[in-house]
Motif scaffolding. Structure first.
Motif, PDB file in Angstrom:
ATOM      1  N   TRP A 172       0.932  -1.191   0.373  1.00 28.15           N
ATOM      2  CA  TRP A 172       0.083  -0.034   0.169  1.00 28.15           C
ATOM      3  C   TRP A 172       1.180   1.365  -0.235  1.00 28.15           C
ATOM      4  N   ARG A 173       1.696   1.503   0.795  1.00 28.96           N
ATOM      5  CA  ARG A 173       2.882   2.357   0.731  1.00 28.96           C
ATOM      6  C   ARG A 173       3.403   2.423  -0.330  1.00 28.96           C
ATOM      7  N   TRP A 174       4.124   1.425  -1.009  1.00 32.13           N
ATOM      8  CA  TRP A 174       5.592   2.210  -1.786  1.00 32.13           C
ATOM      9  C   TRP A 174       5.556   1.729  -3.085  1.00 32.13           C
ATOM     10  N   THR A 175       4.178   0.936  -3.686  1.00 32.04           N
ATOM     11  CA  THR A 175       3.464   0.995  -4.743  1.00 32.04           C
ATOM     12  C   THR A 175       3.635   2.170  -5.500  1.00 32.04           C
ATOM     13  N   GLY A 176       2.963   3.148  -4.997  1.00 28.41           N
ATOM     14  CA  GLY A 176       3.189   4.584  -5.716  1.00 28.41           C
ATOM     15  C   GLY A 176       4.610   5.103  -6.304  1.00 28.41           C
ATOM     16  N   TYR A 177       4.783   4.881  -4.794  1.00 27.06           N
ATOM     17  CA  TYR A 177       6.866   5.366  -5.091  1.00 27.06           C
ATOM     18  C   TYR A 177       6.766   4.967  -6.351  1.00 27.06           C
ATOM     19  N   ASN A 178       7.366   3.896  -6.715  1.00 32.12           N
ATOM     20  CA  ASN A 178       8.492   3.334  -8.092  1.00 32.12           C
ATOM     21  C   ASN A 178       7.340   3.172  -8.767  1.00 32.12           C
ATOM     22  N   MET A 179       5.879   3.752  -8.954  1.00 33.38           N
ATOM     23  CA  MET A 179       5.196   3.953 -10.084  1.00 33.38           C
ATOM     24  C   MET A 179       5.938   4.675 -10.779  1.00 33.38           C
ATOM     25  N   VAL A 180       5.860   6.277  -9.777  1.00 33.39           N
ATOM     26  CA  VAL A 180       6.797   7.607 -10.050  1.00 33.39           C
ATOM     27  C   VAL A 180       7.921   7.099 -10.429  1.00 33.39           C
ATOM     28  N   PHE A 181       8.534   6.124 -10.731  1.00 34.94           N
ATOM     29  CA  PHE A 181      10.093   6.396 -11.375  1.00 34.94           C
ATOM     30  C   PHE A 181       9.520   5.989 -12.944  1.00 34.94           C
ATOM     31  N   TYR A 182       8.671   4.820 -12.824  1.00 35.04           N
ATOM     32  CA  TYR A 182       8.514   4.286 -14.452  1.00 35.04           C
ATOM     33  C   TYR A 182       7.212   4.795 -15.159  1.00 35.04           C
ATOM     34  N   LEU A 183       6.678   6.062 -13.843  1.00 37.54           N
ATOM     35  CA  LEU A 183       5.717   6.433 -15.005  1.00 37.54           C
ATOM     36  C   LEU A 183       6.878   7.840 -15.712  1.00 37.54           C
ATOM     37  N   ALA A 184       7.961   8.918 -15.281  1.00 34.47           N
ATOM     38  CA  ALA A 184       9.127   9.131 -15.380  1.00 34.47           C
ATOM     39  C   ALA A 184      10.090   8.363 -16.855  1.00 34.47           C
ATOM     40  N   GLY A 185      10.127   7.304 -16.313  1.00 35.78           N
ATOM     41  CA  GLY A 185      11.056   6.726 -18.126  1.00 35.78           C
ATOM     42  C   GLY A 185       9.528   6.303 -19.136  1.00 35.78           C
ATOM     43  N   LEU A 186       8.915   6.552 -18.730  1.00 36.17           N
ATOM     44  CA  LEU A 186       7.559   6.060 -19.626  1.00 36.17           C
ATOM     45  C   LEU A 186       7.460   7.730 -20.685  1.00 36.17           C
ATOM     46  N   GLN A 187       7.632   8.204 -19.343  1.00 38.69           N
ATOM     47  CA  GLN A 187       7.548   9.826 -20.621  1.00 38.69           C
ATOM     48  C   GLN A 187       8.279  10.206 -21.899  1.00 38.69           C
ATOM     49  N   ASN A 188       9.315   9.221 -21.179  1.00 38.34           N
ATOM     50  CA  ASN A 188      11.204   9.289 -22.132  1.00 38.34           C
ATOM     51  C   ASN A 188      10.633   8.677 -23.491  1.00 38.34           C
ATOM     52  N   ILE A 189       9.679   7.504 -23.778  1.00 37.51           N
ATOM     53  CA  ILE A 189       9.165   6.878 -25.181  1.00 37.51           C
ATOM     54  C   ILE A 189       8.195   7.220 -25.565  1.00 37.51           C
ATOM     55  N   GLU A 190       8.775   7.515 -26.838  1.00 39.19           N
ATOM     56  CA  GLU A 190       8.022   7.848 -27.831  1.00 39.19           C
ATOM     57  C   GLU A 190       6.873   7.839 -27.877  1.00 39.19           C
ATOM     58  N   TYR A 191       5.021   8.252 -27.662  1.00 42.51           N
ATOM     59  CA  TYR A 191       3.737   7.374 -28.404  1.00 42.51           C
ATOM     60  C   TYR A 191       4.198   6.959 -29.363  1.00 42.51           C
ATOM     61  N   SER A 192       4.127   7.642 -29.976  1.00 46.31           N
ATOM     62  CA  SER A 192       4.076   6.874 -31.613  1.00 46.31           C
ATOM     63  C   SER A 192       4.648   5.284 -31.474  1.00 46.31           C
ATOM     64  N   ILE A 193       6.044   5.043 -30.801  1.00 47.47           N
ATOM     65  CA  ILE A 193       5.679   3.809 -31.030  1.00 47.47           C
ATOM     66  C   ILE A 193       4.948   3.124 -30.058  1.00 47.47           C
ATOM     67  N   TYR A 194       3.698   3.371 -29.936  1.00 44.22           N
ATOM     68  CA  TYR A 194       3.229   2.188 -29.723  1.00 44.22           C
ATOM     69  C   TYR A 194       1.818   2.534 -30.680  1.00 44.22           C
ATOM     70  N   GLU A 195       1.282   3.413 -31.030  1.00 46.82           N
ATOM     71  CA  GLU A 195       0.411   3.676 -31.913  1.00 46.82           C
ATOM     72  C   GLU A 195       1.277   3.225 -33.231  1.00 46.82           C
ATOM     73  N   ALA A 196       2.394   2.716 -33.837  1.00 44.90           N
ATOM     74  CA  ALA A 196       2.891   2.317 -34.313  1.00 44.90           C
ATOM     75  C   ALA A 196       2.733   0.784 -34.508  1.00 44.90           C
ATOM     76  N   ALA A 197       2.868   0.152 -33.073  1.00 40.97           N
ATOM     77  CA  ALA A 197       2.676  -0.983 -32.783  1.00 40.97           C
ATOM     78  C   ALA A 197       1.006  -1.695 -32.500  1.00 40.97           C
ATOM     79  N   LYS A 198       0.523  -0.321 -32.435  1.00 41.03           N
ATOM     80  CA  LYS A 198      -1.447  -1.020 -32.261  1.00 41.03           C
ATOM     81  C   LYS A 198      -1.093  -0.804 -33.858  1.00 41.03           C
ATOM     82  N   ILE A 199      -0.557  -0.101 -34.815  1.00 35.73           N
ATOM     83  CA  ILE A 199      -1.163   0.645 -35.961  1.00 35.73           C
ATOM     84  C   ILE A 199      -0.581  -1.221 -36.577  1.00 35.73           C
TER      85      ILE A 199
END
Length: 297
Positions: A172-199
């Motif tokens: 309960w306490r630490w999941t959100g803490y690690n989630m912030v690190f992953y969110l920061a990492g995901l911001q550096n991944i171009e969303y177009s990569i996911y759109e291309a994979a979806k296509i």
């Protein structure tokens, strides 16, 4: 010939300026961290109290593995590590992937709600969970009302349920803490990569395992090392939730070190030796995780 000397002089000035700014912090780290560590290492080879302390060689280190309570604390700590850390990191990664969706509404609110627990006081949240899982707490009340239990269950006085309560509290306490690190990492991944994979016909699950996980590997490695380090030093939950009980069934290594230092007859030499064992375990596990997780040449 004068130009090279001026350039060299300028480089020296820059280096000197850097060292001037670094020196205060370096000196503080030296005297506040490394000097105490060196004194603790010397202390770990001594027994006794105060003026009666005497050199005892490796006695404290050999004593650890004959101490049934300390061996139990090692087992408990590794139980939390093996169960809680993977679940926490998986949940954090899934939540980060969901909340990174640019089309999701109110994602700022959801991110804040999930992160808020890690801003809660360690003592306060442990007391809250202790109240929730008490015999007259809301968890027992709900389970009895739903007919799942016929009578209130003593979660905090049963060996396995006490450990599970600690794991739930940590999640309960630490999941959100690690989630912030992953969110920061995901911001550096171009969303177009996911759109291309979806296509190309990739499902969300395939995108998660083929794109998100590989590209977040350095961040996952970082959070795994930090979570391992934190779990091996687990203290507040053991003290405030279960007090190490029942019969030391949920006690952690740091909790036992505290007891040996301040709760029982003080034995700082033995406590220092146990502390250095934790340091060695943290270093070994961090090294193994780096070797397994970092595949760069």
């Amino acid at each position: 010939m004068s130009k090279p000397s001026k350039k060299l002089s300028l480089n020296k000035k820059h280096n000197l300026t850097g060292w001037v700014f670094l020196a205060p912090g370096a000196l503080l780290i030296l005297f506040m961290s490394f000097v105490p560590m060196a004194r603790a290492l010397i202390l770990s080879f001594k027994t006794g109290v105060g003026a009666d302390m005497r050199f005892a060689g490796t006695f404290n280190y050999t004593r650890m593995f004959k101490d049934a309570v300390f061996v139990q604390s090692i087992k408990n700590t590794f139980f939390y590590l093996i169960i809680q850390v993977p679940i926490m990191l998986i949940f954090a990664l899934i939540l980060a992937s969901i909340l990174n969706n640019k089309d999701l509404r109110f994602k700022g609110l959801f991110r804040t709600m999930i992160f808020l627990p890690c801003a809660t006081s360690l003592v306060a949240y442990a007391v809250i969970f202790r109240t929730l899982f008490a015999n007259n707490g809301i968890i027992n009340l709900v389970l009895v009302k739903l007919g799942i239990l016929s009578a209130p269950y003593s979660f905090l006085t049963n060996m396995w349920s006490a450990r599970i309560v600690i794991i739930i509290a940590l999640l309960w306490r630490w999941t959100g803490y690690n989630m912030v690190f992953y969110l920061a990492g995901l911001q550096n991944i171009e969303y177009s990569i996911y759109e291309a994979a979806k296509i190309d016909g990739a499902s969300p699950v395939q995108s998660f395992f083929r794109i998100t996980v590989p590209l977040l590997k350095p961040t996952i490695l970082l959070t795994a090392i930090m979570s391992t380090n934190g779990t091996l030093q687990l203290f507040d939950e053991s003290v405030n939730l279960t007090d190490g009980g029942p019969a030391n069934a949920s006690i952690t290594m740091s909790h036992y070190i505290y007891n040996m230092s301040f709760k029982y007859v003080p034995n700082f030499g033995y406590a220092a030796a146990m502390s250095f064992l934790i340091l060695i375990l943290v270093a070994i596990l961090a090294f193994l995780q780096m070797k397994v997780g970092d595949k760069r040449d």
